[in-house]
Write a protein that holds these residues in place. Structure first.
Motif, PDB file in Angstrom:
ATOM      1  N   ASP A  69       0.852  -1.187   0.000  1.00  0.00           N
ATOM      2  CA  ASP A  69       0.000   0.000   0.000  1.00  0.00           C
ATOM      3  C   ASP A  69       0.890   1.239   0.000  1.00  0.00           C
ATOM      4  OD1 ASP A  69      -1.968   1.886   0.315  1.00  0.00           O
ATOM      5  OD2 ASP A  69      -2.165   1.558   2.479  1.00  0.00           O
ATOM      6  N   PRO A  70       0.808   2.074  -1.064  1.00  0.00           N
ATOM      7  CA  PRO A  70       1.659   3.271  -1.133  1.00  0.00           C
ATOM      8  C   PRO A  70       1.131   4.395  -0.253  1.00  0.00           C
ATOM      9  CG  PRO A  70       0.232   3.206  -3.041  1.00  0.00           C
ATOM     10  CD  PRO A  70      -0.059   1.955  -2.246  1.00  0.00           C
ATOM     11  N   SER A  71       1.137   4.167   1.058  1.00  0.00           N
ATOM     12  CA  SER A  71       0.562   5.155   1.966  1.00  0.00           C
ATOM     13  C   SER A  71       1.619   6.151   2.438  1.00  0.00           C
ATOM     14  CB  SER A  71      -0.050   4.451   3.177  1.00  0.00           C
ATOM     15  OG  SER A  71       0.932   3.662   3.826  1.00  0.00           O
ATOM     16  N   MET A  72       1.138   7.205   3.065  1.00  0.00           N
ATOM     17  CA  MET A  72       2.031   8.217   3.634  1.00  0.00           C
ATOM     18  C   MET A  72       2.877   7.597   4.747  1.00  0.00           C
ATOM     19  SD  MET A  72       1.866  11.554   2.687  1.00  0.00           S
ATOM     20  CE  MET A  72       1.955  12.570   4.158  1.00  0.00           C
ATOM     21  N   PRO A  73       4.139   8.024   4.866  1.00  0.00           N
ATOM     22  CA  PRO A  73       4.932   7.568   6.007  1.00  0.00           C
ATOM     23  C   PRO A  73       4.342   8.106   7.301  1.00  0.00           C
ATOM     24  CG  PRO A  73       6.060   9.344   4.860  1.00  0.00           C
ATOM     25  CD  PRO A  73       4.880   8.973   4.023  1.00  0.00           C
ATOM     26  N   THR A  74       4.601   7.437   8.380  1.00  0.00           N
ATOM     27  CA  THR A  74       4.076   7.873   9.672  1.00  0.00           C
ATOM     28  C   THR A  74       4.930   9.014  10.224  1.00  0.00           C
ATOM     29  OG1 THR A  74       5.455   6.332  10.930  1.00  0.00           O
ATOM     30  CG2 THR A  74       3.330   5.509  10.133  1.00  0.00           C
ATOM     31  N   TYR A  75       4.381   9.654  11.226  1.00  0.00           N
ATOM     32  CA  TYR A  75       5.118  10.705  11.934  1.00  0.00           C
ATOM     33  C   TYR A  75       6.439  10.152  12.456  1.00  0.00           C
ATOM     34  CZ  TYR A  75       6.142  14.283  15.480  1.00  0.00           C
ATOM     35  OH  TYR A  75       6.757  15.247  16.243  1.00  0.00           O
ATOM     36  N   ASP A  76       6.397   8.964  13.057  1.00  0.00           N
ATOM     37  CA  ASP A  76       7.598   8.377  13.649  1.00  0.00           C
ATOM     38  C   ASP A  76       8.658   8.067  12.596  1.00  0.00           C
ATOM     39  OD1 ASP A  76       6.526   8.520  16.173  1.00  0.00           O
ATOM     40  OD2 ASP A  76       5.840   6.438  16.220  1.00  0.00           O
ATOM     41  N   GLN A  77       8.233   7.621  11.417  1.00  0.00           N
ATOM     42  CA  GLN A  77       9.198   7.324  10.359  1.00  0.00           C
ATOM     43  C   GLN A  77       9.909   8.582   9.883  1.00  0.00           C
ATOM     44  OE1 GLN A  77       6.395   5.364   7.742  1.00  0.00           O
ATOM     45  NE2 GLN A  77       7.210   3.324   8.230  1.00  0.00           N
ATOM     46  N   VAL A  78       9.159   9.655   9.712  1.00  0.00           N
ATOM     47  CA  VAL A  78       9.769  10.914   9.280  1.00  0.00           C
ATOM     48  C   VAL A  78      10.696  11.449  10.368  1.00  0.00           C
ATOM     49  CG1 VAL A  78       9.308  13.316   8.640  1.00  0.00           C
ATOM     50  CG2 VAL A  78       7.871  11.474   7.737  1.00  0.00           C
ATOM     51  N   PHE A  79      10.246  11.366  11.601  1.00  0.00           N
ATOM     52  CA  PHE A  79      11.079  11.822  12.725  1.00  0.00           C
ATOM     53  C   PHE A  79      12.410  11.071  12.741  1.00  0.00           C
ATOM     54  CE2 PHE A  79      12.711  11.378  17.000  1.00  0.00           C
ATOM     55  CZ  PHE A  79      12.645  12.666  17.508  1.00  0.00           C
ATOM     56  N   ALA A  80      12.357   9.741  12.536  1.00  0.00           N
ATOM     57  CA  ALA A  80      13.571   8.923  12.588  1.00  0.00           C
ATOM     58  C   ALA A  80      14.544   9.315  11.486  1.00  0.00           C
ATOM     59  CB  ALA A  80      13.209   7.446  12.471  1.00  0.00           C
ATOM     60  N   GLN A  81      14.044   9.570  10.285  1.00  0.00           N
ATOM     61  CA  GLN A  81      14.933   9.934   9.182  1.00  0.00           C
ATOM     62  C   GLN A  81      15.571  11.305   9.422  1.00  0.00           C
ATOM     63  OE1 GLN A  81      13.385   9.397   5.231  1.00  0.00           O
ATOM     64  NE2 GLN A  81      14.870  10.813   4.336  1.00  0.00           N
ATOM     65  N   MET A  82      14.778  12.272   9.882  1.00  0.00           N
ATOM     66  CA  MET A  82      15.332  13.593  10.136  1.00  0.00           C
ATOM     67  C   MET A  82      16.374  13.547  11.248  1.00  0.00           C
ATOM     68  SD  MET A  82      11.957  16.041   9.827  1.00  0.00           S
ATOM     69  CE  MET A  82      12.934  17.533   9.997  1.00  0.00           C
ATOM     70  N   ASN A  83      16.087  12.739  12.256  1.00  0.00           N
ATOM     71  CA  ASN A  83      17.028  12.610  13.365  1.00  0.00           C
ATOM     72  C   ASN A  83      18.339  11.995  12.886  1.00  0.00           C
ATOM     73  OD1 ASN A  83      17.382  12.838  16.356  1.00  0.00           O
ATOM     74  ND2 ASN A  83      17.756  10.637  16.144  1.00  0.00           N
ATOM     75  N   GLU A  84      18.259  10.994  11.995  1.00  0.00           N
ATOM     76  CA  GLU A  84      19.460  10.359  11.452  1.00  0.00           C
ATOM     77  C   GLU A  84      20.320  11.356  10.696  1.00  0.00           C
ATOM     78  OE1 GLU A  84      22.367   7.741  10.232  1.00  0.00           O
ATOM     79  OE2 GLU A  84      20.857   7.508  11.800  1.00  0.00           O
ATOM     80  N   GLU A  85      19.682  12.232   9.929  1.00  0.00           N
ATOM     81  CA  GLU A  85      20.427  13.233   9.177  1.00  0.00           C
ATOM     82  C   GLU A  85      21.174  14.182  10.123  1.00  0.00           C
ATOM     83  OE1 GLU A  85      17.418  15.032   6.825  1.00  0.00           O
ATOM     84  OE2 GLU A  85      17.199  13.301   5.488  1.00  0.00           O
ATOM     85  N   ARG A  86      20.538  14.563  11.220  1.00  0.00           N
ATOM     86  CA  ARG A  86      21.196  15.468  12.180  1.00  0.00           C
ATOM     87  C   ARG A  86      22.328  14.760  12.912  1.00  0.00           C
ATOM     88  NH1 ARG A  86      16.474  19.498  14.358  1.00  0.00           N
ATOM     89  NH2 ARG A  86      15.846  20.127  12.254  1.00  0.00           N
ATOM     90  N   VAL A  87      22.096  13.496  13.262  1.00  0.00           N
ATOM     91  CA  VAL A  87      23.148  12.724  13.915  1.00  0.00           C
ATOM     92  C   VAL A  87      24.351  12.605  12.988  1.00  0.00           C
ATOM     93  CG1 VAL A  87      23.760  10.402  14.709  1.00  0.00           C
ATOM     94  CG2 VAL A  87      21.622  11.455  15.456  1.00  0.00           C
ATOM     95  N   ASN A  88      24.094  12.387  11.702  1.00  0.00           N
ATOM     96  CA  ASN A  88      25.171  12.264  10.715  1.00  0.00           C
ATOM     97  C   ASN A  88      26.041  13.514  10.714  1.00  0.00           C
ATOM     98  OD1 ASN A  88      26.755  11.586   8.565  1.00  0.00           O
ATOM     99  ND2 ASN A  88      25.100  11.435   7.071  1.00  0.00           N
ATOM    100  N   LEU A  89      25.410  14.688  10.676  1.00  0.00           N
ATOM    101  CA  LEU A  89      26.151  15.939  10.657  1.00  0.00           C
ATOM    102  C   LEU A  89      26.928  16.144  11.951  1.00  0.00           C
ATOM    103  CD1 LEU A  89      26.828  18.625   9.305  1.00  0.00           C
ATOM    104  CD2 LEU A  89      24.698  19.567  10.262  1.00  0.00           C
ATOM    105  N   ARG A  90      26.308  15.872  13.092  1.00  0.00           N
ATOM    106  CA  ARG A  90      26.982  16.038  14.375  1.00  0.00           C
ATOM    107  C   ARG A  90      28.135  15.051  14.529  1.00  0.00           C
ATOM    108  NH1 ARG A  90      24.199  18.594  18.622  1.00  0.00           N
ATOM    109  NH2 ARG A  90      24.881  16.986  20.093  1.00  0.00           N
ATOM    110  N   ALA A  91      27.976  13.841  13.960  1.00  0.00           N
ATOM    111  CA  ALA A  91      29.041  12.837  14.047  1.00  0.00           C
ATOM    112  C   ALA A  91      30.277  13.300  13.284  1.00  0.00           C
ATOM    113  CB  ALA A  91      28.547  11.502  13.499  1.00  0.00           C
ATOM    114  N   ARG A  92      30.072  13.906  12.136  1.00  0.00           N
ATOM    115  CA  ARG A  92      31.211  14.428  11.372  1.00  0.00           C
ATOM    116  C   ARG A  92      31.957  15.496  12.175  1.00  0.00           C
ATOM    117  NH1 ARG A  92      28.377  15.393   5.430  1.00  0.00           N
ATOM    118  NH2 ARG A  92      27.820  13.215   5.010  1.00  0.00           N
ATOM    119  N   ARG A  93      31.190  16.367  12.807  1.00  0.00           N
ATOM    120  CA  ARG A  93      31.823  17.427  13.590  1.00  0.00           C
ATOM    121  C   ARG A  93      32.554  16.859  14.802  1.00  0.00           C
ATOM    122  NH1 ARG A  93      26.571  21.502  13.517  1.00  0.00           N
ATOM    123  NH2 ARG A  93      26.855  22.290  11.383  1.00  0.00           N
TER     124      ARG A  93
END
Length: 443
Positions: A405-429
């Motif tokens: 079912d091509p449904s919208m991602p959940t709030y939690d899924q979007v939160f997890a992806q955004m958090n991963e992107e921020r962790v990635n940037l902070r890890a580099r620093r």
């Protein structure tokens, strides 16, 4: 092999002989006279490996040339066309840099009182060996025969675990994504329904303005190696300095607008299976691999989840193609007339084949050639035979298909992806700060 006691006795005998000759010696004394060394030296046995020569001392911990050579050999095992000359030397320098970072990560984890036990590393080693159908002991012999060692594998595993746990303790806990930010992403997704998103892998090499040219040259060498058959995932694990290195550089499904503009522009021009040229980005150079493409919130037959049976036949080592082809032809005919999923066992009995059942297989994750075969297949049909004489010939029987079912991602899924992107940037620093504060003595 000589026992320890026999070796001790032999050493004592040699010492006595040397002492006897020294008494009768008439040549002028010098600092080596007590050793009574012969004028013509014969060397026995093999040269001791260069395990004590320090190439760098990182906060008091030694990285030797042997460490570099063994890690480089481990990396090159996956390369179908090993680099030579200047290209090999550039890869060696990159491995050296990675070993320094790995040492800093392990040291930082120890400072943070993060414990990584031998048992944990043993389990991972066993899993890695099992993936290539070997025991840890067999894998150790395999690596040794190719100039690497199980020690370098264990060290890399320790580094990856240390860095992952360090990020969890020091970085993820300080990363926060607001509710409004998540809702804004969901709104944009709804507005972009039907547009494309990409499954992407990334290799990131950090650089300053002074080192950018060298980083681009290193990235170009990596691109060449991957395009010649090297594993993108293996190179990402070894070279990438993004937090996604531990998962082979996998960024997951992303839309171009979620990534830096230079990467987004390159990605829009790529097809699945392609590797980009080096892309200068803020803070370094990126290489991206587009693994797949899909349309957002739109039905796609490749999103189906399958239930399969695999019927495979193996040939004895040395079997000629002339001998195998009639068997494969009969195997293909039997697959065309398999009579549904229940016929797999009967077919296997006829050919003394092996049957393996698999549930929840994502069609999209099968090799592209199988995806094309199976998109139009009906339940109960089998694919054409695939494989090789060395690895076995098999067919896949389609036993079930559930459309996604091509449904919208959940709030939690979007939160997890955004958090991963921020962790990635902070890890580099964070890694940059570890390098800046380290005491590194190059030898």
């Amino acid at each position: 092999m000589m026992s320890k006691s026999r070796a001790t006795l032999l050493a004592a005998g040699i010492t006595a002989c040397v002492a006897g000759v020294a008494i009768a010696q008439t040549t002028p004394a010098n600092s080596t006279s007590p050793l009574n060394l012969p004028s013509e030296v014969t060397v026995f046995g093999t040269r001791m490996p260069d395990v004590v020569k320090a190439t760098a001392i990182v906060n008091g911990e030694v990285i030797t040339q042997t460490d570099i050579n063994q890690r480089l050999a481990f990396l090159l095992i996956a390369s179908q066309r090993p680099p030579q000359g200047e290209e090999l030397e550039r890869l060696r320098q990159q491995v050296f840099s990675n070993l320094i970072d790995e040492t800093l990560q392990i040291q930082a984890a120890k400072t943070a009182e993060i414990e990584i036990t031998d048992a944990e590393i043993d389990r991972t080693v066993a899993r890695v060996a099992g993936n290539v159908k070997q025991t840890p002991e067999q894998m150790a012999e395999y690596l040794k025969a190719r100039g690497s060692s199980i020690r370098t594998v264990r060290r890399q595993i320790e580094g990856e675990i240390a860095w992952r746990r360090l990020q969890s303790a020091k970085i993820e806990s300080g990363s926060s994504v607001g509710e409004d930010e998540v809702k804004a992403v969901l709104d944009r997704l709804e507005a972009s329904k039907g547009t494309q998103e990409y499954r992407v892998g990334e290799i990131f090499l950090p650089a300053t303005s002074a080192t950018m040219q060298q980083a681009q040259a290193n990235a170009a060498q990596l691109v060449q190696q991957i395009r010649q058959g090297g594993s993108f995932v293996a190179y990402a694990r070894q070279y990438s300095e993004a937090s996604t290195a531990a998962v082979g550089g996998d960024l997951g499904w992303v839309r171009p607008e979620q990534l830096p503009e230079p990467i987004a522009n390159a990605m829009r021009q790529m097809n699945p299976g392609q590797i980009s040229s080096p892309i200068p980005v803020p803070g370094g150079v990126s290489i991206i691999a587009v693994q797949d493409v899909r349309k957002i919130l739109t039905a796609d037959p490749r999103n189906a989840v399958l239930t399969l049976k695999q019927v495979s036949i193996n040939f004895p080592a040395g079997t000629s193609r002339q001998t195998a082809e009639p068997i494969v032809a009969r195997f293909a005919q039997a697959a065309r007339n398999i009579g549904g999923c229940g016929g797999a066992e009967k077919m296997a009995a006829e050919f003394k084949a092996e049957v393996v059942e698999a549930d929840d297989v994502k069609l999209r994750e099968l090799p592209p050639v199988l995806q094309q075969m199976m998109i139009g297949m009906q339940i109960g049909q089998a694919t054409q035979p695939i494989g090789s004489l060395d690895e076995g010939v098999r067919v896949l029987v389609l036993c079930g298909r559930d459309e996604a079912d091509p449904s919208m991602p959940t709030y939690d899924q979007v939160f997890a992806q955004m958090n991963e992107e921020r962790v990635n940037l902070r890890a580099r620093r964070y890694l940059r700060d570890l390098r800046r504060d380290a005491v590194i003595d190059f030898r």
